[in-house]
Scaffold this motif. Sequence first.
Motif, PDB file in Angstrom:
ATOM      1  N   GLU A 115      -8.397   0.661  -7.398  1.00 32.90           N
ATOM      2  CA  GLU A 115      -8.766   1.327  -6.080  1.00 32.90           C
ATOM      3  C   GLU A 115      -8.000   0.766  -4.902  1.00 32.90           C
ATOM      4  OE1 GLU A 115     -11.038   3.919  -5.577  1.00 32.90           O
ATOM      5  OE2 GLU A 115     -11.375   3.842  -7.778  1.00 32.90           O
ATOM      6  N   THR A 116      -7.765  -0.534  -4.838  1.00 29.10           N
ATOM      7  CA  THR A 116      -7.050  -1.291  -3.938  1.00 29.10           C
ATOM      8  C   THR A 116      -5.702  -1.651  -4.512  1.00 29.10           C
ATOM      9  OG1 THR A 116      -8.158  -3.619  -4.220  1.00 29.10           O
ATOM     10  CG2 THR A 116      -9.234  -1.768  -2.812  1.00 29.10           C
ATOM     11  N   THR A 117      -4.837  -2.230  -3.587  1.00 33.66           N
ATOM     12  CA  THR A 117      -3.659  -2.853  -3.901  1.00 33.66           C
ATOM     13  C   THR A 117      -4.018  -3.944  -4.932  1.00 33.66           C
ATOM     14  OG1 THR A 117      -2.383  -2.068  -2.058  1.00 33.66           O
ATOM     15  CG2 THR A 117      -1.444  -3.987  -3.270  1.00 33.66           C
ATOM     16  N   GLU A 118      -4.967  -4.944  -4.312  1.00 34.95           N
ATOM     17  CA  GLU A 118      -5.169  -6.201  -5.055  1.00 34.95           C
ATOM     18  C   GLU A 118      -5.661  -5.796  -6.450  1.00 34.95           C
ATOM     19  OE1 GLU A 118      -6.295  -5.366  -2.179  1.00 34.95           O
ATOM     20  OE2 GLU A 118      -5.009  -6.810  -1.155  1.00 34.95           O
ATOM     21  N   GLU A 119      -6.346  -4.607  -6.891  1.00 39.85           N
ATOM     22  CA  GLU A 119      -6.952  -4.493  -7.975  1.00 39.85           C
ATOM     23  C   GLU A 119      -5.909  -3.944  -8.829  1.00 39.85           C
ATOM     24  OE1 GLU A 119     -10.143  -1.476  -7.790  1.00 39.85           O
ATOM     25  OE2 GLU A 119     -11.639  -2.892  -6.778  1.00 39.85           O
ATOM     26  N   THR A 120      -5.031  -3.043  -8.091  1.00 40.27           N
ATOM     27  CA  THR A 120      -3.813  -2.351  -8.800  1.00 40.27           C
ATOM     28  C   THR A 120      -2.859  -3.517  -9.559  1.00 40.27           C
ATOM     29  OG1 THR A 120      -4.136  -0.395  -7.733  1.00 40.27           O
ATOM     30  CG2 THR A 120      -1.840  -0.625  -8.647  1.00 40.27           C
ATOM     31  N   VAL A 121      -2.574  -4.471  -8.679  1.00 43.94           N
ATOM     32  CA  VAL A 121      -1.575  -5.624  -8.839  1.00 43.94           C
ATOM     33  C   VAL A 121      -2.360  -6.458 -10.071  1.00 43.94           C
ATOM     34  CG1 VAL A 121      -0.503  -7.738  -8.123  1.00 43.94           C
ATOM     35  CG2 VAL A 121      -0.426  -5.751  -6.864  1.00 43.94           C
ATOM     36  N   ALA A 122      -3.684  -6.692 -10.069  1.00 43.21           N
ATOM     37  CA  ALA A 122      -4.262  -7.264 -11.036  1.00 43.21           C
ATOM     38  C   ALA A 122      -4.190  -6.657 -12.574  1.00 43.21           C
ATOM     39  CB  ALA A 122      -5.943  -7.644 -10.684  1.00 43.21           C
ATOM     40  N   ILE A 123      -4.491  -5.392 -12.316  1.00 43.09           N
ATOM     41  CA  ILE A 123      -4.315  -4.436 -13.653  1.00 43.09           C
ATOM     42  C   ILE A 123      -2.799  -4.551 -14.245  1.00 43.09           C
ATOM     43  CG2 ILE A 123      -4.401  -2.151 -14.611  1.00 43.09           C
ATOM     44  CD1 ILE A 123      -6.607  -1.635 -12.575  1.00 43.09           C
ATOM     45  N   LEU A 124      -1.966  -4.364 -13.212  1.00 43.67           N
ATOM     46  CA  LEU A 124      -0.342  -4.678 -13.679  1.00 43.67           C
ATOM     47  C   LEU A 124       0.071  -5.843 -14.395  1.00 43.67           C
ATOM     48  CD1 LEU A 124       1.074  -2.637 -10.595  1.00 43.67           C
ATOM     49  CD2 LEU A 124       1.054  -1.824 -12.800  1.00 43.67           C
ATOM     50  N   HIS A 125      -0.495  -6.883 -13.604  1.00 43.24           N
ATOM     51  CA  HIS A 125      -0.451  -8.190 -14.184  1.00 43.24           C
ATOM     52  C   HIS A 125      -0.852  -8.852 -15.528  1.00 43.24           C
ATOM     53  CE1 HIS A 125       0.673 -10.387  -9.816  1.00 43.24           C
ATOM     54  NE2 HIS A 125       1.496  -9.556 -10.277  1.00 43.24           N
ATOM     55  N   GLY A 126      -2.110  -7.945 -15.592  1.00 39.23           N
ATOM     56  CA  GLY A 126      -2.774  -7.975 -17.027  1.00 39.23           C
ATOM     57  C   GLY A 126      -1.878  -7.315 -18.105  1.00 39.23           C
ATOM     58  N   TRP A 127      -1.364  -6.178 -17.812  1.00 42.00           N
ATOM     59  CA  TRP A 127      -0.532  -5.548 -18.699  1.00 42.00           C
ATOM     60  C   TRP A 127       0.749  -6.438 -18.994  1.00 42.00           C
ATOM     61  CZ3 TRP A 127      -0.947  -0.081 -15.896  1.00 42.00           C
ATOM     62  CH2 TRP A 127      -1.986   0.510 -16.371  1.00 42.00           C
ATOM     63  N   MET A 128       1.464  -6.885 -17.759  1.00 41.87           N
ATOM     64  CA  MET A 128       2.447  -7.793 -18.245  1.00 41.87           C
ATOM     65  C   MET A 128       2.336  -9.043 -19.077  1.00 41.87           C
ATOM     66  SD  MET A 128       4.050  -7.807 -13.972  1.00 41.87           S
ATOM     67  CE  MET A 128       5.600  -8.597 -14.710  1.00 41.87           C
ATOM     68  N   ASP A 129       0.948  -9.523 -18.727  1.00 35.67           N
ATOM     69  CA  ASP A 129       0.864 -10.678 -19.513  1.00 35.67           C
ATOM     70  C   ASP A 129       0.473 -10.357 -21.129  1.00 35.67           C
ATOM     71  OD1 ASP A 129       0.782 -12.322 -17.415  1.00 35.67           O
ATOM     72  OD2 ASP A 129      -1.341 -12.161 -17.064  1.00 35.67           O
ATOM     73  N   GLY A 130      -0.085  -9.175 -21.358  1.00 40.43           N
ATOM     74  CA  GLY A 130      -0.433  -8.508 -22.609  1.00 40.43           C
ATOM     75  C   GLY A 130       0.845  -7.915 -23.375  1.00 40.43           C
ATOM     76  N   ASP A 131       1.813  -7.910 -22.553  1.00 33.78           N
ATOM     77  CA  ASP A 131       3.217  -6.869 -23.188  1.00 33.78           C
ATOM     78  C   ASP A 131       2.918  -5.657 -23.326  1.00 33.78           C
ATOM     79  OD1 ASP A 131       5.925  -6.460 -23.442  1.00 33.78           O
ATOM     80  OD2 ASP A 131       5.611  -7.208 -25.648  1.00 33.78           O
ATOM     81  N   VAL A 132       2.023  -5.029 -22.525  1.00 30.64           N
ATOM     82  CA  VAL A 132       1.495  -3.648 -22.717  1.00 30.64           C
ATOM     83  C   VAL A 132       2.631  -2.600 -22.257  1.00 30.64           C
ATOM     84  CG1 VAL A 132      -0.276  -2.104 -22.323  1.00 30.64           C
ATOM     85  CG2 VAL A 132      -1.032  -4.375 -22.477  1.00 30.64           C
ATOM     86  N   LYS A 133       2.904  -1.613 -23.108  1.00 36.89           N
ATOM     87  CA  LYS A 133       4.029  -0.802 -22.508  1.00 36.89           C
ATOM     88  C   LYS A 133       3.370   0.331 -21.775  1.00 36.89           C
ATOM     89  CE  LYS A 133       6.817  -3.348 -25.213  1.00 36.89           C
ATOM     90  NZ  LYS A 133       7.705  -4.271 -24.639  1.00 36.89           N
ATOM     91  N   ALA A 134       2.804   0.113 -20.770  1.00 36.43           N
ATOM     92  CA  ALA A 134       2.129   1.046 -19.857  1.00 36.43           C
ATOM     93  C   ALA A 134       3.093   1.750 -19.111  1.00 36.43           C
ATOM     94  CB  ALA A 134       0.844   0.457 -19.338  1.00 36.43           C
ATOM     95  N   THR A 135       3.030   3.045 -19.130  1.00 35.73           N
ATOM     96  CA  THR A 135       4.040   3.785 -18.317  1.00 35.73           C
ATOM     97  C   THR A 135       3.925   3.573 -16.782  1.00 35.73           C
ATOM     98  OG1 THR A 135       4.239   5.694 -19.826  1.00 35.73           O
ATOM     99  CG2 THR A 135       5.010   6.148 -17.617  1.00 35.73           C
ATOM    100  N   PRO A 136       2.833   3.262 -16.061  1.00 36.74           N
ATOM    101  CA  PRO A 136       2.789   3.200 -14.772  1.00 36.74           C
ATOM    102  C   PRO A 136       3.484   1.666 -14.396  1.00 36.74           C
ATOM    103  CG  PRO A 136       0.670   3.730 -15.290  1.00 36.74           C
ATOM    104  CD  PRO A 136       1.584   3.614 -16.562  1.00 36.74           C
ATOM    105  N   LEU A 137       3.240   0.635 -15.407  1.00 41.95           N
ATOM    106  CA  LEU A 137       3.900  -0.578 -15.046  1.00 41.95           C
ATOM    107  C   LEU A 137       5.276  -0.259 -15.064  1.00 41.95           C
ATOM    108  CD1 LEU A 137       4.113  -3.679 -14.758  1.00 41.95           C
ATOM    109  CD2 LEU A 137       3.446  -3.746 -17.354  1.00 41.95           C
ATOM    110  N   LYS A 138       5.717   0.322 -16.223  1.00 42.63           N
ATOM    111  CA  LYS A 138       7.362   0.355 -16.458  1.00 42.63           C
ATOM    112  C   LYS A 138       8.025   1.045 -15.312  1.00 42.63           C
ATOM    113  CE  LYS A 138       7.410  -1.754 -20.431  1.00 42.63           C
ATOM    114  NZ  LYS A 138       8.192  -2.793 -20.618  1.00 42.63           N
ATOM    115  N   THR A 139       7.154   2.332 -14.825  1.00 42.52           N
ATOM    116  CA  THR A 139       7.821   2.832 -13.671  1.00 42.52           C
ATOM    117  C   THR A 139       8.050   1.810 -12.321  1.00 42.52           C
ATOM    118  OG1 THR A 139       6.866   4.845 -14.369  1.00 42.52           O
ATOM    119  CG2 THR A 139       7.346   4.728 -11.920  1.00 42.52           C
ATOM    120  N   LEU A 140       7.025   1.087 -12.066  1.00 46.08           N
ATOM    121  CA  LEU A 140       7.088   0.396 -11.047  1.00 46.08           C
ATOM    122  C   LEU A 140       8.102  -0.817 -10.902  1.00 46.08           C
ATOM    123  CD1 LEU A 140       3.268   0.214  -9.918  1.00 46.08           C
ATOM    124  CD2 LEU A 140       4.999   1.395  -8.580  1.00 46.08           C
TER     125      LEU A 140
END
Length: 224
Positions: free
Chosen positions: A56-81
């Motif tokens: 919902e916020t930049t902080e929440e979005t970044v937390a989700i993205l960092h979680g994906w990075m930590d788990g090496d999740v091949k999530a398309t939004p992360l890969k795009t950004l």
Amino acid sequence: MSEPTWIVLDIEGTTSSTESVHVGLYAYARPRLGPYIDAHREDPEVAAAVKETGGETTEETVAILHGWMDGDVKATPLKTLQGRIWAEGFAAGELSAHFFDDVPPVLRAWHAAGRRLAVFSSGSVASQRPWFRHTTAGDLSPMILHHFDTVNAGPKREAPSYTRIAEALGAPPGELLFLSDVPAELDAAAAAGWRTVGVRRPGEPNGQADFGAHPTVASFEEIK
């Protein structure tokens, strides 16, 4: 057997070290995600990627993205950004791409011999292009004729993705060769009728993996 019409390359663990992506590029993108999102909120691609995270916020979005990075999740939004941030870093001269020593000369030899080269990576096309353009071995990008990612092709561990690539390249699956360090990706390509070669790099995460029936090499120099 005749030579393949196309050679399609994976990047991480195949042409380049996993560490150069997970340590170098990830460390570069991690602190820049929030500021980049805030500075590009009106950009449709960025807005769509942010929406897909569910934050919902930049902080929440970044937390989700960092979680994906930590788990090496091949999530398309992360890969795009990440891809957009990395492209700026390469253009600014702040990043340079690592390739295993055997790769650039072999790519150049294949290109000179008329072999057509493409890339299929979980990293976005936006990050693939500068990765091949800004390398310590010079500009390799003119040799790569097509780029595929999980957006324009699909998941790398699913056979239909390789069918889509074959259609895009206009070649029968049996004339396509896929090089990867991930057995599951090779399995998917083989299920779609492709030729496959496993790349077993010493010291890489999949260096000791079970490649089953797929032929394996430790260097591109072994591929004839």
